[in-house]
Design a protein around this motif. Sequence first.
Motif, PDB file in Angstrom:
ATOM      1  N   PRO A  73       0.890  -1.171   0.031  1.00  0.00           N
ATOM      2  CA  PRO A  73      -0.010   0.001   0.037  1.00  0.00           C
ATOM      3  C   PRO A  73       0.833   1.272   0.060  1.00  0.00           C
ATOM      4  N   ASP A  74       0.468   2.303  -0.862  1.00  0.00           N
ATOM      5  CA  ASP A  74       1.170   3.562  -0.779  1.00  0.00           C
ATOM      6  C   ASP A  74       0.102   4.510  -0.557  1.00  0.00           C
ATOM      7  N   THR A  75       0.379   5.777   0.236  1.00  0.00           N
ATOM      8  CA  THR A  75      -0.221   6.803   0.548  1.00  0.00           C
ATOM      9  C   THR A  75       0.627   8.115   0.306  1.00  0.00           C
ATOM     10  N   LEU A  76      -0.083   9.132   0.029  1.00  0.00           N
ATOM     11  CA  LEU A  76       0.647  10.405  -0.395  1.00  0.00           C
ATOM     12  C   LEU A  76      -0.287  11.436   0.234  1.00  0.00           C
ATOM     13  N   PHE A  77       0.190  12.393   0.680  1.00  0.00           N
ATOM     14  CA  PHE A  77      -0.616  13.903   0.987  1.00  0.00           C
ATOM     15  C   PHE A  77       0.480  15.020   0.686  1.00  0.00           C
ATOM     16  N   ASP A  78      -0.186  16.256   0.115  1.00  0.00           N
ATOM     17  CA  ASP A  78       0.498  17.494  -0.164  1.00  0.00           C
ATOM     18  C   ASP A  78      -0.260  18.549   0.342  1.00  0.00           C
ATOM     19  N   ARG A  79       0.223  19.485   1.253  1.00  0.00           N
ATOM     20  CA  ARG A  79      -0.443  20.655   1.711  1.00  0.00           C
ATOM     21  C   ARG A  79       0.101  21.831   1.613  1.00  0.00           C
ATOM     22  N   PRO A  80       0.108  22.649   0.424  1.00  0.00           N
ATOM     23  CA  PRO A  80       0.508  23.801   0.078  1.00  0.00           C
ATOM     24  C   PRO A  80       0.434  24.921   0.954  1.00  0.00           C
ATOM     25  N   ASP A  81       1.067  25.969   0.727  1.00  0.00           N
ATOM     26  CA  ASP A  81       0.607  26.918   1.715  1.00  0.00           C
ATOM     27  C   ASP A  81      -0.547  27.732   1.477  1.00  0.00           C
ATOM     28  N   SER A  82      -1.172  28.100   2.694  1.00  0.00           N
ATOM     29  CA  SER A  82      -2.534  28.634   2.554  1.00  0.00           C
ATOM     30  C   SER A  82      -2.776  29.789   1.581  1.00  0.00           C
ATOM     31  N   ILE A  83      -1.755  30.747   1.350  1.00  0.00           N
ATOM     32  CA  ILE A  83      -1.648  31.714   0.666  1.00  0.00           C
ATOM     33  C   ILE A  83      -1.586  31.415  -0.802  1.00  0.00           C
ATOM     34  N   PRO A 114       0.244   4.302 -12.856  1.00  0.00           N
ATOM     35  CA  PRO A 114      -0.005   5.599 -12.789  1.00  0.00           C
ATOM     36  C   PRO A 114       0.715   6.147 -11.142  1.00  0.00           C
ATOM     37  N   GLN A 115       1.476   7.004 -10.692  1.00  0.00           N
ATOM     38  CA  GLN A 115       1.846   7.304  -9.708  1.00  0.00           C
ATOM     39  C   GLN A 115       0.567   8.078  -8.672  1.00  0.00           C
ATOM     40  N   LEU A 116       0.817   8.066  -7.468  1.00  0.00           N
ATOM     41  CA  LEU A 116      -0.218   8.891  -6.756  1.00  0.00           C
ATOM     42  C   LEU A 116      -0.371  10.249  -7.128  1.00  0.00           C
ATOM     43  N   ARG A 117       0.865  10.880  -7.305  1.00  0.00           N
ATOM     44  CA  ARG A 117       0.657  12.379  -7.741  1.00  0.00           C
ATOM     45  C   ARG A 117       0.097  12.645  -9.065  1.00  0.00           C
ATOM     46  N   GLU A 118       0.464  11.529  -9.989  1.00  0.00           N
ATOM     47  CA  GLU A 118      -0.044  11.417 -11.292  1.00  0.00           C
ATOM     48  C   GLU A 118      -1.323  11.546 -11.428  1.00  0.00           C
ATOM     49  N   LEU A 119      -2.045  10.769 -10.551  1.00  0.00           N
ATOM     50  CA  LEU A 119      -3.559  10.550 -10.511  1.00  0.00           C
ATOM     51  C   LEU A 119      -4.184  11.477  -9.507  1.00  0.00           C
ATOM     52  N   TYR A 120      -3.647  12.014  -8.562  1.00  0.00           N
ATOM     53  CA  TYR A 120      -4.491  12.960  -7.407  1.00  0.00           C
ATOM     54  C   TYR A 120      -4.039  14.332  -7.267  1.00  0.00           C
ATOM     55  N   SER A 121      -3.095  14.810  -7.812  1.00  0.00           N
ATOM     56  CA  SER A 121      -2.536  16.007  -7.483  1.00  0.00           C
ATOM     57  C   SER A 121      -3.460  16.874  -7.698  1.00  0.00           C
ATOM     58  N   LEU A 167      -3.569  23.075  -5.046  1.00  0.00           N
ATOM     59  CA  LEU A 167      -4.530  22.970  -4.064  1.00  0.00           C
ATOM     60  C   LEU A 167      -3.951  21.762  -3.155  1.00  0.00           C
ATOM     61  N   PRO A 168      -4.511  21.408  -1.871  1.00  0.00           N
ATOM     62  CA  PRO A 168      -4.055  20.224  -1.125  1.00  0.00           C
ATOM     63  C   PRO A 168      -4.544  19.025  -1.985  1.00  0.00           C
ATOM     64  N   THR A 169      -3.817  17.909  -1.637  1.00  0.00           N
ATOM     65  CA  THR A 169      -3.915  16.710  -2.183  1.00  0.00           C
ATOM     66  C   THR A 169      -3.835  15.512  -1.288  1.00  0.00           C
ATOM     67  N   SER A 170      -4.499  14.392  -1.500  1.00  0.00           N
ATOM     68  CA  SER A 170      -3.989  13.194  -0.844  1.00  0.00           C
ATOM     69  C   SER A 170      -4.360  12.032  -1.682  1.00  0.00           C
ATOM     70  N   GLY A 171      -3.998  10.891  -1.427  1.00  0.00           N
ATOM     71  CA  GLY A 171      -4.396   9.746  -2.239  1.00  0.00           C
ATOM     72  C   GLY A 171      -3.915   8.292  -1.725  1.00  0.00           C
ATOM     73  N   SER A 172      -4.289   7.399  -2.282  1.00  0.00           N
ATOM     74  CA  SER A 172      -3.702   5.926  -1.860  1.00  0.00           C
ATOM     75  C   SER A 172      -4.054   5.032  -2.647  1.00  0.00           C
ATOM     76  N   TYR A 173      -3.270   3.947  -2.906  1.00  0.00           N
ATOM     77  CA  TYR A 173      -3.545   2.769  -3.370  1.00  0.00           C
ATOM     78  C   TYR A 173      -3.000   1.791  -2.905  1.00  0.00           C
ATOM     79  N   ALA A 174      -3.298   0.345  -3.281  1.00  0.00           N
ATOM     80  CA  ALA A 174      -2.632  -0.831  -2.885  1.00  0.00           C
ATOM     81  C   ALA A 174      -2.458  -1.849  -4.094  1.00  0.00           C
ATOM     82  N   THR A 175      -1.163  -2.376  -3.886  1.00  0.00           N
ATOM     83  CA  THR A 175      -0.881  -3.431  -5.341  1.00  0.00           C
ATOM     84  C   THR A 175      -0.771  -4.769  -4.360  1.00  0.00           C
ATOM     85  N   SER A 176      -1.243  -5.794  -5.184  1.00  0.00           N
ATOM     86  CA  SER A 176      -0.996  -7.211  -4.537  1.00  0.00           C
ATOM     87  C   SER A 176      -0.399  -8.124  -5.838  1.00  0.00           C
ATOM     88  N   SER A 177       0.714  -8.681  -5.378  1.00  0.00           N
ATOM     89  CA  SER A 177       1.361  -9.364  -6.524  1.00  0.00           C
ATOM     90  C   SER A 177       1.772 -10.530  -6.240  1.00  0.00           C
TER      91      SER A 177
END
Length: 992
Positions: free
Chosen positions: A555-565, A650-657, A576-586
């Motif tokens: 499982p991978d998770t990401l969040f990004d919180r830009p400055d409020s300004i 697709p990476q989390l940032r590519e999907l959900y930024s 804008l703020p972003t977050s996301g996650s997914y999991a890979t079974s192999s």
Amino acid sequence: MSIVTRGSGSLTLKNRLSGTVAVLALLPVFAAVPALAQSAPQTETIEVTGSRLKNSDAESANPITIVSSEDIAKEAATSVEEILMKLPSVDFTGGITANTSNGGVGASEVSLRNLGPQRTLVLLNGQRFPFTDTQGTADAVDLNNIPVAIIDHIEVLRDGASSIYGADAIGGVINIITKQHFNGVEVGGSVGETSYGDGLRHQVYSTVGADFDRGNILINVGTDHTDGLSQASRAWANTQHPTADYNSYDEISSRITGAIGDIGGTKYYFGNGGINNPILSSNSYTLGTTQISPGVYTGGGISPGDIAIAGVGTYFNFLPTQGLTAGLDHQQINFTTHYDLTPDITAVIEGFYTDRQSNEFLNPEPLGYNVTTPQFPNGLYVTPTYVNSAGQTVVNPYNPTNAANAAALYGAANVGTDVPILTRRFENGPRYYTDDVNTYRIRTALQGTLLGKYDWEVGYMYGKSSATYNVANEANFYKLSQEMGINPCGSSPGCSIANFFGYNTLTPAQAKYFAFTNTDTSEYTEQTAYGHIGGTVYQLPAGPLGAVVGFEYRPDTLFDRPDSITAQGDGATYSLPTSGSYATSSGYVELNAPLLSNLPFVKMLTADTTARYDYNTTFGKSITYKFGLDYAINDDWRLRGSRSTGFRAPQLRELYSGGAQGQVGGSDVCATGQAYANSAACLASLPAGVTTAQLIAGDQVTEATGGNPQLHPETSQEWTIGGVATPHWIPGLSVSTDFYTVLIRNEIGAYDPNSLLAACFGGVPYLVSQQVACQLVGPRTSTGALGPIKAINANIGEENTDGIDIDLNYGIDAAKLYIPVPGHLTFNGQVNYLLSDNTSAGGVTQQQAGTFSGANGEPRFKALANLQYAQDNWSVGWTTRYYGGLKAAPGTVTPDPAVAANYDANGNLVSCAASVSPKGCGDWEGNEAAGVFYHDISGTYQYKNVKLTVGVDNLFDKDPPFLYPVDQSNAPSSAGYDFTGRFIYMKVSVKF
């Protein structure tokens, strides 16, 4: 650098995974560590990158390059990037390096096959290392978070390996393996500086390793520091090339601070003579060391007849006010141990922690009419009236259209109008980037042997990279709008109406009022539960059939919180703020089958097959496979080849930024004087009543970026075929040659805004058709300004790259060459020749091999040659590196408008009219550069337990070639060029 190419001969590794593990520790604990005996080494099976099957030697059907700890000890390197940068098979295309001067955020991202860091898998001891989020369109492993002091060796697998390791291994795999056998105490350090007296680097580390009854332990601590360099410190980097034609300068420069305003479509220069006298009568004055005189300027980006300053003085040279290389600091502590629970079961624990601080600086914030955000879609302008603190609407004294002679100067229709400011560099000085990234990875595992012949391992890994990025001296657009009169100051302390026309017209208090520090925090977390078991399952006539089966859950998770300004749209960039996650079974399986052996012309023929099934919670399933053959004709000759498929999720940032807007270098190519001003597409894009003469070329455009949840995985196919020669009649010689070709479909990437502009308005070939390019460019605003260009992530097409790797290793005793001194000579050589690197989409194909575009450069030819002479306790070496020539990629350089007719859409000279330009008929300056050689020397001496190394990198202080235009520098950062200059260093270590 001495290089070993695995597969070019038998290389047995002794006891790599046995009893002892190296430990780095603080000096105060040294006294508590007793002298311990080292156990006798024994030959043991090992795992080679690209296979989960263990073998008794390191011969491999896969092309692998190895860099040993002995090689690293002889270099100036204090980071993994510096180690890998010299290898021809490694590149930094599409990644961030220490040479990245714009948006580098102190990271280091590596690539293989020129396919980008997101398609190169980086492992630490055979397992994944967590990504670091760098606010880009994609994330990657930051090599600056991996410790150098305890690296045992680095294996570079130059072949696809998705069927073994899963996603991201399309270009290949870089496996960094730390020391697993160390006894005693080692203290070491290094110091170095350039011949210019700058670029100081120093490093201190300590290592303690000890065997105990049923296991071992290692603790490592270290710290290192690298001073960053400014572009002002290097002559080749601190000017935008004074011999370049000034008609092209508007594409690479910003205008003088506060110099230009647009009134009714005409551009005016406002000097210190005041807003009532924009022509400055007949007087000239000095700006810095440049004398400025009034006059009519007719160069690129300025309409004929506009009132401005003649010549190059109209422009701001931003290079001296920004960084050339990043400053870097590491503090690291690393720990590994294993303990034999039973004779057949061993517990393993390893932990790695790095606190990485880095710093960079960039030229002052560029702001103006062409810098837009959602809050200010038409950019910034000075209003004719404003609301004062008493709530009254009053005349703005700093709007030139309110001047007493405004009608005479600007025309009656322009009296009392908004006046946009063209790009201005504000007085607060450069923007300072400070980055703090904390990364750790913990792995626990049980490993052992079942039934005396099956090797197994189960484990869990947790990795996290937390980053805080600060940028000082950015501008708060809302506060700027208050000082311009767009929004009232009200009771805001320190707010006042300011004069934005002229040089240094803002008071310190006014400049301070709108400045702020932009702070962004992000975090990337990766967990992996895994297991595998393998060994001999059947005895075939030609040898044992080996098999491995394994599983992973990640499982991978990401969040990004830009400055409020920034998030509310009041900064020069918007996100804008972003977050996301997914999991890979192999699940995966590998078979190694000896097909034939000990026959005429067949010493051994072995087939290796792997297959993998992945299920991702975002896009579903993927099946990949690889089939390889290793054919040893005899002891002298062997052939190898493989056919593989791969995928990249697709990476989390590519999907959900989150949606974002920001400025990138570029200009409105439809403005009068620009290359496509009168094209049909340009004329069709203009709003009613607006002409190309009213457009502002500018030096930046706004791009809109963001994630795309509809992305599909990339898929790949790869072929490699090669051979290895180890002729017995030339003892010590091995030569290998490998051809590779990689095809990627559904490639994920972000469109380049400037290429979209050229494709839309000029019909220049790009990844999409002209119609689609114009849709992505989007409509203009009511004033004719370009809106945000949609550079979002998409599956944009295909990429096909192929090339040849050649490796040569030769060693011989000096006596055999009739040299009358004892010792041994070793020669290592590596060559990578990039045959092609084509990107295709929308029916258009672009060749990238041998070209540069922005910060990326892909030399066709790269080579490394090393000659070492060694005796028992000392050695000397000479290394030569070569990077082939580059020329501008088609569509990336707009020629001087005066000679544009001489060139076709791809920049090729088709006609000659020398009289129209002082540069004649040749290519515009900086469009092409020849190859570059670098030379390094080093020497090592060991006296008992003390080892000393001294060396010089870039011995002849070779500068990079001038290439234009690149990303706010004079050379592409990823092409391998040395930005530092001659560097002199010393390393010392003491082992007890």
